[in-house]
Write a protein that holds these residues in place. Structure first.
Motif, short mmCIF file in Angstrom:
data_model
loop_
_atom_site.label_atom_id
_atom_site.label_comp_id
_atom_site.label_asym_id
_atom_site.label_seq_id
_atom_site.Cartn_x
_atom_site.Cartn_y
_atom_site.Cartn_z
N LYS A 34 38.56 29.26 49.65
CA LYS A 34 38.54 30.40 48.75
C LYS A 34 37.75 30.15 47.48
O LYS A 34 36.91 30.94 47.10
CB LYS A 34 39.98 30.70 48.42
N LYS A 35 38.09 29.05 46.81
CA LYS A 35 37.50 28.83 45.48
C LYS A 35 35.98 28.77 45.56
O LYS A 35 35.28 29.38 44.77
CB LYS A 35 38.06 27.54 44.87
N SER A 59 34.58 32.09 46.46
CA SER A 59 34.59 33.05 45.39
C SER A 59 33.55 32.71 44.33
O SER A 59 32.92 33.60 43.78
CB SER A 59 35.98 33.20 44.78
N SER A 92 30.76 35.31 43.62
CA SER A 92 30.66 35.97 42.32
C SER A 92 29.21 36.06 41.90
O SER A 92 28.77 37.05 41.35
CB SER A 92 31.41 35.20 41.24
N TYR A 152 32.33 41.38 49.48
CA TYR A 152 33.28 40.73 48.56
C TYR A 152 33.53 41.64 47.36
O TYR A 152 34.67 41.78 46.89
CB TYR A 152 32.71 39.38 48.11
N THR A 164 36.89 43.06 45.52
CA THR A 164 37.12 42.83 44.08
C THR A 164 37.48 44.14 43.39
O THR A 164 38.43 44.21 42.61
CB THR A 164 35.85 42.25 43.42
N GLN A 172 39.39 38.67 50.84
CA GLN A 172 39.25 37.58 49.86
C GLN A 172 38.89 38.11 48.48
O GLN A 172 39.40 37.65 47.47
CB GLN A 172 38.20 36.58 50.34
N TYR A 203 42.05 39.55 47.15
CA TYR A 203 43.11 38.56 46.98
C TYR A 203 42.83 37.64 45.79
O TYR A 203 43.74 37.25 45.06
CB TYR A 203 43.30 37.75 48.27
N ASP A 204 41.55 37.32 45.59
CA ASP A 204 41.21 36.46 44.45
C ASP A 204 41.63 37.11 43.13
O ASP A 204 41.93 36.42 42.16
CB ASP A 204 39.71 36.12 44.44
N GLU A 236 45.89 37.23 43.38
CA GLU A 236 46.62 35.99 43.67
C GLU A 236 47.36 35.39 42.45
O GLU A 236 48.54 35.01 42.57
CB GLU A 236 45.68 34.93 44.26
#
Ligand code: BGC
Length: 382
Positions: free
Chosen positions: A3-4, A7, A11, A164, A168, A206, A209-210, A213
């Motif tokens: 994930k990190k 993301s 981004s 993504y 977001t 994702q 969720y980011d 979370e």
């Protein structure tokens, strides 16, 4: 999914896509008002190559769409057919009834009947490897349309919206509406995403969720069903009835006693519709925030009626126009326009991509976005 890392990488993609966009974000209204999106042309958005080639003489293009069941794919197919024809190409447009073997055999036929370029929105990202090997051997170029085709080195380009960023925007909407930074909470939320075979679904999930979370971790957002991980919240086939029956079960187990449900994160409109249907039949508390994507007609009507809070508008005319530019460049032996060369690895390497920008839609801005731009008529939404 890591994930990190994803993301962080994505981004950057978001910023890039925001800077570049996908043509004009509000396309010009078609002359004389549009009947339906299918009537919209690239020329209206000022995007398509000039139609100088006599009809069909530019070569044959196969366009493979997943299903006619969802409104958006009908619009995608119709827009692409029209814009490709206007650019001088012969179009073989097929819909596969959400059945993988049907899509495979339709693509085989496209190859054997002389298509030079294939534009494919895959039903299942992982199921086209063999038929695309045939395409590669026959020298046919492949553009993955909207959904990435996985594990095939025959894919030349990918044209899509920033998936993504879609997630977001949905997550940020819930964060802002519930004022999660300041409010004490806790708030109850449930999560619905899409088909596990669709690579997009993981990006939508994702992206959202980011955003939510941290609030789940600190207990400000509570998922009473306990269903949080992608596999638990996926919706087979993106089907409304599957989302509806899962929501029925969640309400029965967690919200039947009047417990308030504050938000339902839905990755798209077909799942949002299932959730809304279930809530109408089974839930008596205050109406929750519900997100969506596509601005399908029933969902826009629900937004106007206050039953769905927002959707994401992905103007299929813009994606079609961008794809036509790619086809045109391939046919003429040039480089297709891309704006992302790092985020979409299909398992064989990164696929050069063009990401269009998704736009936030709600009951306040739908007239400008959808009616003034000629995407729908007022009557479509009655
Ligand atoms: C598309 C969405 C659509 C979903 C269901 C996804 O791949 O990006 O726009 O709602 O499929 O068809």
């Amino acid at each position: 999914m890591k994930k990190k890392i994803i993301s962080a990488v994505l981004s950057a993609a978001m910023v890039a896509a925001m800077l570049v966009g996908c043509g004009s974000s509000t396309p010009a209204a078609p002359e004389g008002g549009a009947e339906a999106p299918a009537d919209a042309t690239a020329a209206e958005g000022g995007e398509a190559p000039a139609a100088e080639t006599p009809a069909g003489e530019g070569g044959r293009v196969g366009v493979s769409m997943p299903t006619k069941d969802l409104q958006r794919w009908n619009q995608d197919g119709a827009n692409m057919e029209k814009q490709l024809q206007e650019a001088g190409y012969e179009v073989d447009l097929q819909y596969a009834s959400d059945d993988v073997p049907t899509q495979v055999s339709q693509i085989e036929n496209m190859i054997s009947s002389g298509a030079k370029v294939l534009v494919i929105a895959a039903i299942e990202g992982d199921s086209l490897g063999t038929v695309l090997d045939q395409a590669k051997q026959a020298g046919v170029s492949v553009i993955a349309y909207d959904r990435l085709i996985m594990n095939s080195d025959a894919v030349n380009y990918y044209a899509t919206f920033d998936n993504y960023m879609v997630g977001t925007k949905q997550g940020e909407y819930i964060r802002d509406q519930l004022d999660l930074e300041n409010a004490k909470g806790p708030f109850n939320i449930e999560i619905f995403t899409g088909d596990p075979g669709d690579n997009n679904a993981k990006f939508f999930y994702q992206g959202a969720y980011d955003v939510i979370e941290p609030y789940i971790k600190e207990g400000k957002l509570v998922v009473k069903s306990g269903q949080v991980e992608f596999d638990k919240v996926a919706t087979q086939g993106w089907k409304t009835e599957n989302a509806q029956s899962r929501m029925d079960a969640i309400i029965a187990a967690n919200y039947a006693d009047g417990t308030k449900l504050d938000a339902v994160l839905c990755s798209n409109d077909s799942t949002a519709l299932g959730v809304t249907n279930s809530l109408e039949a089974n839930y008596t508390g205050d109406w929750p925030i519900i997100t969506g994507q596509d601005c399908d007609k029933p969902n826009v009507k629900n937004m106007i009626a206050g039953k769905q809070s927002m959707s994401i508008f992905k103007d299929t005319r813009e994606l079609a126009a961008q794809t036509v530019k790619m086809v045109d460049a391939i046919m003429k032996g040039g480089e297709a326009p891309i704006n992302n060369e790092k985020d979409y690895n299909n398992g064989t390497g990164v696929i050069p991509s063009y990401l269009c920008e998704p736009v936030f839609a709600d009951a306040k801005n739908y007239k400008t976005l959808l009616i003034d731009s000629g995407y729908y008529t007022e009557d479509d939404l009655k």
